[in-house]
Write a protein that holds these residues in place. Structure first.
Motif, PDB file in Angstrom:
ATOM      1  N   THR A 142       0.865  -1.179  -0.058  1.00  9.34           N
ATOM      2  CA  THR A 142       0.000   0.012   0.191  1.00  9.34           C
ATOM      3  C   THR A 142       0.762   1.282  -0.230  1.00  9.34           C
ATOM      4  OG1 THR A 142      -1.941  -1.070   1.265  1.00  9.34           O
ATOM      5  CG2 THR A 142      -1.565   1.303   1.299  1.00  9.34           C
ATOM      6  N   ILE A 143       0.570   1.980  -0.894  1.00 11.14           N
ATOM      7  CA  ILE A 143       1.482   3.475  -0.901  1.00 11.14           C
ATOM      8  C   ILE A 143       0.264   4.457  -0.418  1.00 11.14           C
ATOM      9  CG2 ILE A 143       2.159   5.129  -2.511  1.00 11.14           C
ATOM     10  CD1 ILE A 143       4.010   2.298  -2.272  1.00 11.14           C
ATOM     11  N   HIS A 144       0.872   5.172   0.768  1.00 12.27           N
ATOM     12  CA  HIS A 144       0.018   6.377   1.201  1.00 12.27           C
ATOM     13  C   HIS A 144       0.445   7.523   0.715  1.00 12.27           C
ATOM     14  CE1 HIS A 144       0.306   2.904   4.349  1.00 12.27           C
ATOM     15  NE2 HIS A 144      -1.020   3.093   4.289  1.00 12.27           N
ATOM     16  N   SER A 145      -0.305   8.549   1.201  1.00 20.00           N
ATOM     17  CA  SER A 145      -0.048   9.899   0.426  1.00 20.00           C
ATOM     18  C   SER A 145       1.246  10.360   1.240  1.00 20.00           C
ATOM     19  CB  SER A 145      -1.186  11.003   0.845  1.00 20.00           C
ATOM     20  OG  SER A 145      -1.647  10.904   1.971  1.00 20.00           O
ATOM     21  N   TRP A 146       1.327  10.006   2.520  1.00 27.53           N
ATOM     22  CA  TRP A 146       2.766  10.325   3.154  1.00 27.53           C
ATOM     23  C   TRP A 146       3.975   9.612   2.640  1.00 27.53           C
ATOM     24  CZ3 TRP A 146      -1.907   8.363   5.340  1.00 27.53           C
ATOM     25  CH2 TRP A 146      -1.740   7.215   5.808  1.00 27.53           C
ATOM     26  N   ASP A 147       3.632   8.530   1.851  1.00 29.66           N
ATOM     27  CA  ASP A 147       4.874   7.760   1.180  1.00 29.66           C
ATOM     28  C   ASP A 147       5.395   8.877  -0.007  1.00 29.66           C
ATOM     29  OD1 ASP A 147       5.007   5.641   2.885  1.00 29.66           O
ATOM     30  OD2 ASP A 147       3.400   4.849   1.753  1.00 29.66           O
ATOM     31  N   ILE A 148       4.547   9.724  -0.447  1.00 29.98           N
ATOM     32  CA  ILE A 148       4.805  10.376  -1.735  1.00 29.98           C
ATOM     33  C   ILE A 148       4.876  11.810  -1.509  1.00 29.98           C
ATOM     34  CG2 ILE A 148       4.205   8.551  -3.174  1.00 29.98           C
ATOM     35  CD1 ILE A 148       1.527   9.925  -3.788  1.00 29.98           C
ATOM     36  N   ILE A 149       4.490  12.386  -0.335  1.00 27.70           N
ATOM     37  CA  ILE A 149       4.696  13.734  -0.177  1.00 27.70           C
ATOM     38  C   ILE A 149       5.879  13.756   1.135  1.00 27.70           C
ATOM     39  CG2 ILE A 149       3.574  15.509   1.130  1.00 27.70           C
ATOM     40  CD1 ILE A 149       0.896  14.534   0.151  1.00 27.70           C
ATOM     41  N   ASN A 150       6.781  14.753   1.184  1.00 26.68           N
ATOM     42  CA  ASN A 150       7.742  14.682   2.101  1.00 26.68           C
ATOM     43  C   ASN A 150       6.971  14.985   3.286  1.00 26.68           C
ATOM     44  OD1 ASN A 150      10.380  15.065   3.030  1.00 26.68           O
ATOM     45  ND2 ASN A 150      10.520  17.081   2.606  1.00 26.68           N
ATOM     46  N   THR A 151       7.407  14.001   4.082  1.00 20.73           N
ATOM     47  CA  THR A 151       6.834  13.978   5.759  1.00 20.73           C
ATOM     48  C   THR A 151       7.971  13.242   6.584  1.00 20.73           C
ATOM     49  OG1 THR A 151       5.826  11.757   5.129  1.00 20.73           O
ATOM     50  CG2 THR A 151       4.512  13.745   5.139  1.00 20.73           C
ATOM     51  N   SER A 152       8.083  13.741   7.795  1.00 27.65           N
ATOM     52  CA  SER A 152       9.107  13.063   8.611  1.00 27.65           C
ATOM     53  C   SER A 152       8.363  11.770   9.336  1.00 27.65           C
ATOM     54  CB  SER A 152       9.130  14.233   9.900  1.00 27.65           C
ATOM     55  OG  SER A 152       7.866  14.430  10.590  1.00 27.65           O
ATOM     56  N   ASP A 153       9.097  11.255   9.975  1.00 27.31           N
ATOM     57  CA  ASP A 153       8.807   9.758  10.774  1.00 27.31           C
ATOM     58  C   ASP A 153       7.797  10.434  11.789  1.00 27.31           C
ATOM     59  OD1 ASP A 153      10.551   8.585   9.247  1.00 27.31           O
ATOM     60  OD2 ASP A 153      12.310   8.439  10.891  1.00 27.31           O
ATOM     61  N   ARG A 154       7.978  11.481  12.323  1.00 29.35           N
ATOM     62  CA  ARG A 154       6.913  11.655  13.345  1.00 29.35           C
ATOM     63  C   ARG A 154       5.524  12.048  12.749  1.00 29.35           C
ATOM     64  NH1 ARG A 154       5.508  12.436  18.776  1.00 29.35           N
ATOM     65  NH2 ARG A 154       4.285  14.228  19.251  1.00 29.35           N
ATOM     66  N   GLU A 155       5.599  12.611  11.507  1.00 31.94           N
ATOM     67  CA  GLU A 155       4.438  13.017  10.762  1.00 31.94           C
ATOM     68  C   GLU A 155       3.513  11.606  10.294  1.00 31.94           C
ATOM     69  OE1 GLU A 155       4.838  17.493   8.876  1.00 31.94           O
ATOM     70  OE2 GLU A 155       5.906  15.707   7.913  1.00 31.94           O
ATOM     71  N   LYS A 156       4.480  10.545   9.917  1.00 33.52           N
ATOM     72  CA  LYS A 156       4.045   9.515   9.243  1.00 33.52           C
ATOM     73  C   LYS A 156       3.522   8.460  10.496  1.00 33.52           C
ATOM     74  CE  LYS A 156       7.430   8.575   5.514  1.00 33.52           C
ATOM     75  NZ  LYS A 156       7.817   9.822   5.189  1.00 33.52           N
ATOM     76  N   MET A 157       4.023   8.586  11.829  1.00 33.58           N
ATOM     77  CA  MET A 157       3.526   8.027  13.024  1.00 33.58           C
ATOM     78  C   MET A 157       2.243   8.696  13.210  1.00 33.58           C
ATOM     79  SD  MET A 157       2.690   8.618  16.384  1.00 33.58           S
ATOM     80  CE  MET A 157       4.032   9.872  16.817  1.00 33.58           C
ATOM     81  N   ILE A 158       1.733   9.943  13.004  1.00 32.17           N
ATOM     82  CA  ILE A 158       0.683  10.685  13.160  1.00 32.17           C
ATOM     83  C   ILE A 158      -0.459  10.073  12.155  1.00 32.17           C
ATOM     84  CG2 ILE A 158      -0.712  12.797  13.479  1.00 32.17           C
ATOM     85  CD1 ILE A 158       2.043  13.938  14.462  1.00 32.17           C
ATOM     86  N   CYS A 159      -0.052  10.011  10.936  1.00 33.55           N
ATOM     87  CA  CYS A 159      -0.922   9.583   9.746  1.00 33.55           C
ATOM     88  C   CYS A 159      -1.357   8.118  10.399  1.00 33.55           C
ATOM     89  CB  CYS A 159      -0.115   9.735   8.612  1.00 33.55           C
ATOM     90  SG  CYS A 159      -0.044  11.213   7.940  1.00 33.55           S
ATOM     91  N   LEU A 160      -0.602   7.095  10.548  1.00 35.05           N
ATOM     92  CA  LEU A 160      -0.621   5.781  10.788  1.00 35.05           C
ATOM     93  C   LEU A 160      -1.575   5.735  12.205  1.00 35.05           C
ATOM     94  CD1 LEU A 160       2.756   4.078  10.052  1.00 35.05           C
ATOM     95  CD2 LEU A 160       0.600   3.826   8.684  1.00 35.05           C
ATOM     96  N   THR A 161      -1.618   6.742  12.859  1.00 34.18           N
ATOM     97  CA  THR A 161      -2.343   6.799  14.125  1.00 34.18           C
ATOM     98  C   THR A 161      -3.912   6.966  13.801  1.00 34.18           C
ATOM     99  OG1 THR A 161      -0.668   7.587  15.640  1.00 34.18           O
ATOM    100  CG2 THR A 161      -2.852   7.841  16.389  1.00 34.18           C
ATOM    101  N   LEU A 162      -4.190   7.904  12.963  1.00 35.15           N
ATOM    102  CA  LEU A 162      -5.481   8.012  12.252  1.00 35.15           C
ATOM    103  C   LEU A 162      -5.995   6.814  11.398  1.00 35.15           C
ATOM    104  CD1 LEU A 162      -8.053   9.798  11.975  1.00 35.15           C
ATOM    105  CD2 LEU A 162      -6.661  10.929   9.875  1.00 35.15           C
ATOM    106  N   LEU A 163      -5.034   6.168  10.663  1.00 38.08           N
ATOM    107  CA  LEU A 163      -5.414   5.035  10.093  1.00 38.08           C
ATOM    108  C   LEU A 163      -5.839   3.958  10.885  1.00 38.08           C
ATOM    109  CD1 LEU A 163      -5.710   3.403   7.285  1.00 38.08           C
ATOM    110  CD2 LEU A 163      -3.058   3.014   7.419  1.00 38.08           C
ATOM    111  N   LYS A 164      -5.134   3.731  12.072  1.00 41.32           N
ATOM    112  CA  LYS A 164      -5.522   2.771  12.923  1.00 41.32           C
ATOM    113  C   LYS A 164      -6.734   2.898  13.831  1.00 41.32           C
ATOM    114  CE  LYS A 164      -3.435   0.239  16.868  1.00 41.32           C
ATOM    115  NZ  LYS A 164      -2.378  -0.204  17.756  1.00 41.32           N
ATOM    116  N   TYR A 165      -7.118   4.031  14.241  1.00 47.60           N
ATOM    117  CA  TYR A 165      -7.928   4.398  15.072  1.00 47.60           C
ATOM    118  C   TYR A 165      -9.096   5.023  14.461  1.00 47.60           C
ATOM    119  CZ  TYR A 165      -4.955   3.404  18.858  1.00 47.60           C
ATOM    120  OH  TYR A 165      -4.080   3.010  19.980  1.00 47.60           O
ATOM    121  N   ARG A 166      -9.238   5.492  13.063  1.00 48.21           N
ATOM    122  CA  ARG A 166     -10.545   5.833  12.551  1.00 48.21           C
ATOM    123  C   ARG A 166     -11.679   4.995  12.528  1.00 48.21           C
ATOM    124  NH1 ARG A 166     -10.986   4.290   7.324  1.00 48.21           N
ATOM    125  NH2 ARG A 166     -12.031   6.414   6.817  1.00 48.21           N
TER     126      ARG A 166
END
Length: 330
Positions: A142-166
């Protein structure tokens, strides 16, 4: 049918007609056809079993008039055991070499939990033959938007948090629920509001009317940047062609890896970023449906693709029809 009474017929419909939910409808159709004077048989046949690398299964119903002596002899054709890959039938991919994939354990591929939705063409010990662009999934390809937009490891973790808990019922009854800043705070205790707003600026998150955060790409089939799926040329199968079209593309180079993260990195580096992929065209659809090379289709690509999406796979019909003609002695 009552009026014309042909010696035989072939009907085709979507495979869902044979599902438990629709089985009563199938039985009704079969009974009606039988009541008009026909010996009727049916079976779900798959294009893949007749030499086409397309994931397309359909219900075929064959009827032979009951007054024909051999009407009960009809047998559906058996699989041909010929399985070309996508690269074998598309001209643009002819020079790509096929490399056997590395065998991997389920823990490496799925972190120990194999998704129940996998098809017969997705092996549980191999990397997938495609990459899906979605912010609502998290498979090993799976390719996420945060994989193709410049994001930090911290930002990726926040995105994955929304993905997990939504999808947690704690945050609402929808299939996917936005999270408020306070919700994030319960999960990531040191999160700051500016971190969420930064993801708004990058176009990954958006604010709902009640000031909660959700993904901009909030529908699976819409994909990301007008791409839903990129199929590798070494794939055994192409997704089902449809009349409405899809955002599927085909990679024009192959990649080989021995670990999911390496595989994803190579895909982004060798295929996505240099745009080494092409959209499905009418010419591709023609071949994936098994039409002959000299078949003339509509000059407008979009019209032709719609026609091919509505068509039946030619080799399947050919073998079904050959057996019907044999029984009818034609």
């Amino acid at each position: 049918m009552n009026k014309n009474q042909p010696k035989g017929f072939i009907f085709e419909n979507v495979s869902g007609l044979a599902s438990p939910k629709n089985r009563d409808n199938l039985e009704l159709i079969l009974n009606e056809l039988a009541n008009t004077g026909y010996c009727v048989k049916w079976k779900v046949l798959h294009a893949y079993d007749f030499g086409l690398p397309q994931n397309r299964d359909r219900v075929f119903i064959v009827g032979i008039r009951r007054d024909i002596e051999r009407c009960q002899e009809y047998k559906f054709p058996k699989p041909l055991n010929i399985h070309p890959k996508v690269l074998d039938i598309l001209d643009e991919l002819k020079n790509i070499n096929f490399v056997e994939k590395v065998k991997l354990d389920a823990n490496t591929l799925f972190k120990g939990v194999i998704p129940p939705s996998r098809t017969r063409f997705q092996k549980d010990d191999e990397l997938n033959d495609f990459f899906i662009f979605s912010d609502l999934r998290n498979g090993h390809t799976t390719i996420h938007s945060w994989d193709i937009i410049n994001t930090s490891d911290r930002e990726k973790m926040i995105c994955l948090t929304l993905l997990k808990y939504r999808r947690s019922k704690k945050y609402g009854d929808k299939d996917g629920n936005p999270l408020s800043f306070e919700d994030f705070r319960e999960i990531i205790t040191d999160i700051e509001i500016n971190e969420l707003n930064k993801l708004l600026e990058k176009g990954i998150f958006r604010l709902t009317s009640d000031h909660k955060y959700e993904f901009v790409n909030s529908k699976n089939m819409t994909g990301i940047n007008n791409i839903y799926r990129i199929i590798l040329p070494t794939a055994e199968i192409f997704p089902t062609l449809t009349a409405t079209g899809s955002k599927d593309h085909i990679a024009t180079v192959s990649i080989h890896a021995s670990h999911p993260q390496e595989y994803k990195n190579l895909f982004l580096e060798k295929i996505y970023q240099p745009q080494k992929y092409i959209p499905i065209t009418a010419k591709h659809a023609c071949k994936l449906q098994g039409f002959p090379l000299n078949f003339e289709y509509h000059k407008k690509d979009e019209v032709a693709k719609k026609q091919f999406g509505n068509a039946v796979p030619v080799p399947v019909v050919e073998y079904v029809a050959k057996e019907l003609l044999r029984v009818l002695d034609i």
